[in-house]
Design a protein around this motif. Structure first.
Motif, mmCIF file in Angstrom:
data_model
loop_
_atom_site.group_PDB
_atom_site.id
_atom_site.type_symbol
_atom_site.label_atom_id
_atom_site.label_comp_id
_atom_site.label_asym_id
_atom_site.label_seq_id
_atom_site.Cartn_x
_atom_site.Cartn_y
_atom_site.Cartn_z
ATOM 1 N N THR A 48 -3.500 -21.285 2.451
ATOM 2 C CA THR A 48 -4.360 -21.658 1.325
ATOM 3 C C THR A 48 -5.618 -20.802 1.289
ATOM 4 N N ALA A 49 -6.195 -20.558 2.453
ATOM 5 C CA ALA A 49 -7.429 -19.760 2.521
ATOM 6 C C ALA A 49 -7.226 -18.366 1.947
ATOM 7 N N LEU A 50 -6.034 -17.794 2.169
ATOM 8 C CA LEU A 50 -5.762 -16.416 1.749
ATOM 9 C C LEU A 50 -4.898 -16.344 0.486
ATOM 10 N N SER A 51 -4.557 -17.480 -0.082
ATOM 11 C CA SER A 51 -3.708 -17.499 -1.276
ATOM 12 C C SER A 51 -4.382 -16.759 -2.430
ATOM 13 N N PRO A 52 -3.810 -15.645 -2.911
ATOM 14 C CA PRO A 52 -4.417 -14.926 -4.038
ATOM 15 C C PRO A 52 -4.591 -15.803 -5.270
ATOM 16 N N TYR A 105 6.435 -17.301 -8.130
ATOM 17 C CA TYR A 105 5.810 -16.026 -7.769
ATOM 18 C C TYR A 105 4.287 -16.133 -7.797
ATOM 19 N N ILE A 106 3.734 -16.753 -8.849
ATOM 20 C CA ILE A 106 2.274 -16.863 -8.979
ATOM 21 C C ILE A 106 1.701 -17.760 -7.887
ATOM 22 N N PHE A 107 2.374 -18.866 -7.591
ATOM 23 C CA PHE A 107 1.926 -19.719 -6.486
ATOM 24 C C PHE A 107 1.877 -18.919 -5.177
ATOM 25 N N SER A 108 2.848 -18.031 -4.985
ATOM 26 C CA SER A 108 2.953 -17.275 -3.738
ATOM 27 C C SER A 108 2.011 -16.080 -3.695
ATOM 28 N N ALA A 109 1.926 -15.334 -4.817
ATOM 29 C CA ALA A 109 1.259 -14.031 -4.793
ATOM 30 C C ALA A 109 0.105 -13.896 -5.760
ATOM 31 N N GLY A 110 -0.132 -14.895 -6.594
ATOM 32 C CA GLY A 110 -1.271 -14.842 -7.495
ATOM 33 C C GLY A 110 -0.976 -14.143 -8.810
ATOM 34 N N TYR A 156 2.058 -24.350 -21.259
ATOM 35 C CA TYR A 156 2.473 -24.150 -19.879
ATOM 36 C C TYR A 156 1.675 -23.008 -19.253
ATOM 37 N N PHE A 157 0.644 -23.414 -18.493
ATOM 38 C CA PHE A 157 -0.143 -22.468 -17.713
ATOM 39 C C PHE A 157 -0.118 -22.926 -16.254
ATOM 40 N N GLU A 158 0.141 -22.009 -15.350
ATOM 41 C CA GLU A 158 0.236 -22.373 -13.924
ATOM 42 C C GLU A 158 -1.048 -22.997 -13.405
#
Length: 435
Positions: A129-133, A259-264, A333-335
């Motif tokens: 979480t700390a480094l999650s883009p 993908y966005i949850f993982s990589a921003g 629908y926005f992440e």
């Protein structure tokens, strides 16, 4: 003297060994804070941030009246209004509030991971979480999303404490944080629905008390439901020239969300390549933990089934409800509206890592750290926000008296006015310019 030095060294070593997790958590929080403050004020305010800042100039009562009219609710805007009265307005100061909320969310993530599983899962969850883009991005915006995460995590944490202990104090804390959450943003309803689904499907203890507290929340929530319904109706009736057109979500949308949850929110080629690697790694780790759980079920071992089911509901229900809304009413629908669900994904990944052999745990978490930092590096080096200051400066230099300035994107008038003419930015008639 030598004896004293030896004694102090032994004492310090014992304290470090005893408080290793605490010291590691503090280090994670410090790194989280530093990353979120890096280059915080370097980019211009973009349109939505400028709207936040415009109303932050107003009184608390004005914010309470205004916020519900746009589908958001007063809590964040009231806090921001009080914040700027103390720390004034600048790109750094208005975003710093999100930094605080984002860093505290990392701590809440640790608490939930530790409570549900163990300290190791808590630490791994906190690191991710700390480094999650994705989460760092919204920790650097003057928007409500990191406060939403913080309060939603608090609600979830005390929900978990309550269903384990059934203590009244945990129920009170749960009710307080849930009520605060519901006064932030309409998608907070999705979190409440997922909690109730979990409770009625898997817990079913002290049902009368639970129904009472939900009824209490519902009564206090009636104005929010009324306003939300009205806003959704207005959205479904608005013309294409007035409203943002968002395609209805499909399978590709779900893949993009993962993908966005993982990589921003990555747009350049290099971070997209790195983001593809980290999202593939997350997918493999989630598959691994689900495969292990399927084997446990086959062997009639159910020790962690309820907890993993809880994480899957937390991850999936808000996403499915936002999709359902898109097909029944109007697609928004926005992440970022379901950003709280990203934490459930990080916990599933952390749980999966904790089940690897120790050497592979270190390799995997180190890989996630390197990949996440690589994406963040590219993000920090890329101009991601609208450059309204340059626009305003160009017009100041080149505009003739008889020229008219036309802003095509209607809410952009706030960002343009902020940089073009601070006195104009403060006028109460500014919203009427584009309505």
């Amino acid at each position: 003297m030598l004896c004293i030095n030896v004694f102090l060294m032994i004492t310090i070593k014992k304290l470090i060994q005893k408080n290793k997790i605490l010291l590691f958590l503090i280090l994670i929080l410090i790194i989280s804070f530093l990353i979120r403050t890096y280059s915080l004020g370097s980019e211009n305010l973009w349109s939505d941030e400028a709207v936040t800042v415009y109303y932050a100039n107003k009184s608390v009562s004005d914010n309470i009246k205004w916020s519900p009219t746009i589908g958001y609710f007063p809590l964040y805007h009231v806090i921001m209004s009080l914040w700027v009265k103390i720390f004034r307005i600048s790109e750094f100061s208005v975003r710093f509030l999100s930094v605080i909320f984002g860093t505290l969310s990392v701590y809440l993530t640790f608490l939930i991971g530790k409570f549900m599983f163990n300290k190791k899962v808590g630490i791994y969850s906190a690191i991710i979480t700390a480094l999650s883009p994705f989460n760092v991005h919204y920790s650097q915006e003057a928007r409500l999303y990191t406060l939403f995460i913080l309060i939603a995590l608090s609600s979830i944490y005390f929900y978990l404490k309550y269903i384990e202990s059934a203590k009244n104090k945990h129920m009170v804390y749960y009710a307080i944080f849930t009520l605060l959450m519901l006064n932030l943003h309409s998608p907070s309803l999705f979190v409440l629905i997922f909690q109730n689904l979990h409770y009625f499907l898997f817990i079913r203890k002290n049902i009368k008390k639970w129904i009472f507290i939900q009824f209490f929340l519902f009564v206090l929530l009636i104005p929010l439901i009324w306003i939300t319904t009205a806003n959704i109706t207005n959205l479904s009736e608005c013309s294409t020239t007035q409203c943002l057109i968002v395609p209805k979500p499909d399978l590709v949308t779900l893949m993009r969300t993962f993908y966005i949850f993982s990589a921003g929110l990555t747009y350049e080629l290099e971070p997209i390549v790195v983001g593809s690697v980290i999202s593939a790694l997350f997918a493999l780790l989630v598959f691994f933990v689900l495969l292990l759980e399927a084997k446990n079920i086959k062997n009639r071992i159910y020790s962690k089934l309820n907890k993993i089911t809880f994480l899957l509901l937390w991850l999936g229900i808000p996403v499915l409800l936002l999709i359902l809304q898109a097909y029944i009413y109007y697609s928004i629908y926005f992440e970022r509206y379901i950003i709280v669900s990203s934490i459930a994904l990080y916990m599933l990944v952390a749980l999966s890592i904790s089940r690897l052999k120790y050497r592979f745990q270190l390799i995997t978490i180190a890989s996630i750290i390197v990949l996440s930092l690589s994406i963040l590096y590219f993000d920090f080096e890329t101009q991601n926000k609208e450059e309204w200051k340059d626009v305003a400066d160009y017009i100041k230099l080149n505009k003739h008296k008889e020229d008219a300035v036309v802003i095509h994107v209607h809410v952009a008038i706030y960002a343009f006015a902020y940089y073009y003419d601070p006195d104009c930015f403060k006028i109460s008639e500014l919203p009427r310019i584009y309505t």
